[in-house]
Write a protein that holds these residues in place. Structure first.
Motif, PDB file in Angstrom:
ATOM      1  N   ALA A 172       0.693  -1.063   0.043  1.00 38.39           N
ATOM      2  CA  ALA A 172       0.204  -0.126   0.351  1.00 38.39           C
ATOM      3  C   ALA A 172       0.503   1.554   0.137  1.00 38.39           C
ATOM      4  O   ALA A 172       0.827   1.964  -0.176  1.00 38.39           O
ATOM      5  N   PRO A 173       1.377   1.864   1.119  1.00 39.93           N
ATOM      6  CA  PRO A 173       2.534   3.001   0.689  1.00 39.93           C
ATOM      7  C   PRO A 173       3.391   3.200  -0.353  1.00 39.93           C
ATOM      8  O   PRO A 173       2.964   4.058  -1.327  1.00 39.93           O
ATOM      9  N   TYR A 174       3.948   2.607  -0.619  1.00 35.24           N
ATOM     10  CA  TYR A 174       4.694   2.120  -2.351  1.00 35.24           C
ATOM     11  C   TYR A 174       3.706   2.315  -3.301  1.00 35.24           C
ATOM     12  O   TYR A 174       4.443   2.845  -4.605  1.00 35.24           O
ATOM     13  N   ALA A 175       2.753   2.000  -3.352  1.00 33.76           N
ATOM     14  CA  ALA A 175       1.800   2.510  -5.028  1.00 33.76           C
ATOM     15  C   ALA A 175       1.833   3.440  -5.147  1.00 33.76           C
ATOM     16  O   ALA A 175       1.252   4.152  -6.548  1.00 33.76           O
ATOM     17  N   LEU A 176       2.392   4.601  -3.290  1.00 34.14           N
ATOM     18  CA  LEU A 176       1.624   5.901  -4.006  1.00 34.14           C
ATOM     19  C   LEU A 176       2.565   6.430  -4.875  1.00 34.14           C
ATOM     20  O   LEU A 176       2.386   7.559  -5.240  1.00 34.14           O
ATOM     21  N   VAL A 177       4.005   5.462  -4.765  1.00 38.22           N
ATOM     22  CA  VAL A 177       5.147   6.234  -5.605  1.00 38.22           C
ATOM     23  C   VAL A 177       4.526   6.630  -7.154  1.00 38.22           C
ATOM     24  O   VAL A 177       4.316   7.572  -7.838  1.00 38.22           O
ATOM     25  N   VAL A 178       3.656   6.007  -7.413  1.00 35.76           N
ATOM     26  CA  VAL A 178       2.665   5.739  -9.021  1.00 35.76           C
ATOM     27  C   VAL A 178       2.078   7.252  -8.986  1.00 35.76           C
ATOM     28  O   VAL A 178       2.142   8.291 -10.114  1.00 35.76           O
ATOM     29  N   ASN A 179       1.251   7.134  -8.069  1.00 36.99           N
ATOM     30  CA  ASN A 179       0.480   8.755  -7.939  1.00 36.99           C
ATOM     31  C   ASN A 179       1.321  10.132  -8.122  1.00 36.99           C
ATOM     32  O   ASN A 179       1.403  10.955  -8.944  1.00 36.99           O
ATOM     33  N   ALA A 180       2.315   9.888  -7.540  1.00 42.14           N
ATOM     34  CA  ALA A 180       3.245  11.105  -7.058  1.00 42.14           C
ATOM     35  C   ALA A 180       3.730  11.571  -8.448  1.00 42.14           C
ATOM     36  O   ALA A 180       4.247  12.425  -9.683  1.00 42.14           O
TER      37      ALA A 180
END
Length: 424
Positions: A172-180
Motif C-alpha cells: 500500500a504505501p509504495y503504490a503511492l509512488v505511482v501517483n506522485a
C-alpha cells in the motif's frame, strides 16, 4: 497561436497537453484513493472512526478554502498555480512511503498529509475549471469538458483495478509512488502550454468584498442560481445514497465485495459513455433539451436502486442499471452545466464563480451522508434509499422548471438570452 485562433479542438495542442496531464493524474488519484486507506488500515491499524476522520480531512478544505482560493485564481495566472499545486501534491504523496520506510508514519502524520493534499486539490480544481476557457474557444467548451469528464469516468472505472494490482505488487504505501509520478506528468504537460493568459491588474482590494462579489454574481445570474440549487440538492442525495448503499447491498441483498465492485465499475462505464456523447448531443439537438433529458435520466436512475428485492440475478441487473443511468445522465448534465457556467461568466470572475459553486454544492452536499445514516437507521436501509430516490426527483425540479430546458443553444456573455427560441 492563441485558443481564439484554433479551428478545431482536435488541433488545439495546448488543450491536448492539459488533457493528457489531467488524465494521467486522474488515474493516479484513483490509485491514491485505494492505497491511502489501505496504508492506514494495514500499516497503522486504524479504527473505523479514525479512517472516517481521515476521509473527512480530504474534503474539509473544499468548505473553508474554495472561496479565498477563488479570489487568488482571479488575481493571478492560473497555470503557475496549477503547476505549484501538483508539485506539492507529488511531494506530499511521496512522503507517505518515505515515512513508512523510516518507521515515522503515524495517524496524525497521515492525517496532516491528507489535509495538505486536500488543500492543493482545492486550488487545482478551482484553477482548471477556470483555465479551460483560457485555452479553448466557447464553441469548443462542451467538447473540452466532455473529454475531461470522460477521462475522469474512465479513471473511476479502471483506476481501482490498477490501484489494487499496484497495492498487491508494491504494498500500500509504495503504490503511492505511482501517483506522485502522475502529478509530475501533469506538471510537465502544463509547463508545455504556450497560450498567454490575461490577468486583471492586481489592485489592492478587500478579499471579503471579492468573495461577496463572486457569490453575488452566482445568486444574481439566473442560470448559475438554478445550477447551484440543483447541484447542492443532487450532491446531498448522492452522499445520502453512498452512506447507505454498501450496507444495504451486503446486509439486505447479500452482495459480496466483488459484486459491489463490479456494479461500481459498470456504473462508471455509464459516465464514460455519457461524457463521450455530450458534445455530439449538444451539436445535434437543442442545448436545453439535451440538458433536461440528461437530468431526467441521471436524477431518475436512483429510483431503480431500491426497486427490486427479488431473484438475485434480477436485483443485480436493476441496481446496476440504476447506477448506470445515474452516472450516464450526470456525465452529460455535468459537461453541459460546466460549459454553461463558463460561458456566462466574465473571465475576471471565473475563479470566484467556480469556488462559490463548489462551496455551495459541496457544503450542503456533504451533510447528506450524515442525514442518510440517521434516516437509514430510523426507517431501514431500503426505505432510506427510497427517500433518497424521491429526493433526486425533487432536486431535478429547479432545472426542469427553469428557463434552461428552453435554451436552443448555449448562451454567451455577448448574447446571454438569444438561445431561447421557439420549439422545433
Amino acid at each position: 497561436m492563441s485558443a481564439a485562433d484554433q479551428k478545431s479542438l482536435r488541433h488545439n495542442r495546448d488543450f491536448s497537453r492539459f488533457w493528457f496531464g489531467e488524465t494521467v493524474s486522474l488515474f493516479g488519484v484513483q490509485v491514491t484513493n485505494l492505497a491511502l486507506p489501505l496504508t492506514a488500515v494495514l500499516v497503522l491499524q486504524v479504527s473505523p472512526e479514525e479512517l472516517g476522520l481521515l476521509r473527512s480531512f480530504a474534503f474539509l478544505p473544499f468548505l473553508f478554502l474554495a472561496l479565498p482560493f477563488g479570489v487568488l485564481v482571479d488575481r493571478k495566472p492560473k497555470r503557475p498555480l496549477m503547476i505549484t499545486a501538483n508539485l506539492l501534491r507529488a511531494g506530499l504523496v511521496a512522503l507517505v512511503p518515505i515515512m513508512a520506510a523510516a518507521g515515522l508514519l503515524s495517524v496524525p502524520a497521515l492525517a496532516a498529509i491528507v489535509l495538505a493534499i486536500g488543500v492543493c486539490t482545492v486550488l487545482f480544481e478551482v484553477c482548471w475549471l477556470s483555465y479551460v476557457p483560457v485555452i479553448v474557444d466557447q464553441e469548443h467548451l462542451v467538447a473540452a469538458n466532455g473529454r475531461v469528464s470522460a477521462s475522469s469516468s474512465a479513471a473511476e472505472f479502471a483506476g481501482p483495478g490498477l490501484g489494487g494490482l499496484l497495492v498487491q505488487v508494491l504494498t500500500a504505501p509504495y503504490a503511492l509512488v505511482v501517483n506522485a509520478g502522475s502529478y509530475l506528468a501533469s506538471v510537465l504537460s502544463l509547463w508545455a502550454i504556450r497560450v498567454p493568459e490575461e490577468v486583471r491588474p492586481s489592485a489592492k482590494r478587500h478579499i471579503g468584498k471579492e468573495i461577496a462579489e463572486g457569490i453575488g454574481f452566482i445568486v444574481g445570474q439566473p442560470y448559475l442560481r438554478v445550477l447551484a440549487v440543483a447541484g447542492a440538492a443532487f450532491n446531498f442525495c448522492y452522499m445520502f445514497v453512498e452512506a447507505l448503499f454498501v450496507i444495504y447491498a451486503v446486509r439486505d441483498l447479500g452482495f459480496g465485495p466483488g459484486l459491489i465492485g463490479l456494479i461500481v465499475a459498470l456504473s462508471a462505464v455509464g459516465g464514460v459513455l455519457g461524457a463521450s456523447l455530450a458534445a455530439g448531443l449538444v451539436r445535434r439537438y437543442r442545448f436545453g433539451r439535451v440538458y433536461a433529458a440528461a437530468v431526467l435520466v441521471g436524477y431518475g436512475g436512483p429510483l431503480l436502486i431500491p426497486l427490486v428485492a427479488g431473484p438475485p440475478w434480477l436485483t443485480v441487473i436493476v441496481v446496476t442499471a440504476g447506477f448506470f443511468f445515474m452516472r450516464a445522465g450526470l456525465a452529460v448534465s455535468n459537461v453541459a452545466g460546466t460549459s454553461l457556467r463558463q460561458a456566462v461568466t466574465p473571465r475576471e470572475l471565473l475563479g470566484r464563480m467556480t469556488a462559490g459553486m463548489r462551496t455551495l454544492m459541496w457544503g450542503i452536499g456533504t451533510t447528506g451522508a450524515i442525514v442518510g445514516g440517521v434516516v437509514g437507521g430510523w426507517l431501514g436501509l431500503r426505505a432510506g434509499l427510497w427517500v433518497a430516490a424521491v429526493g433526486f426527483l425533487v432536486a431535478a425540479l429547479p432545472i426542469l422548471l427553469s428557463r434552461i430546458p428552453r435554451l436552443g443553444e448555449m448562451p454567451s456573455l455577448a448574447s446571454p438570452e438569444p438561445a431561447a427560441r421557439p420549439a422545433d
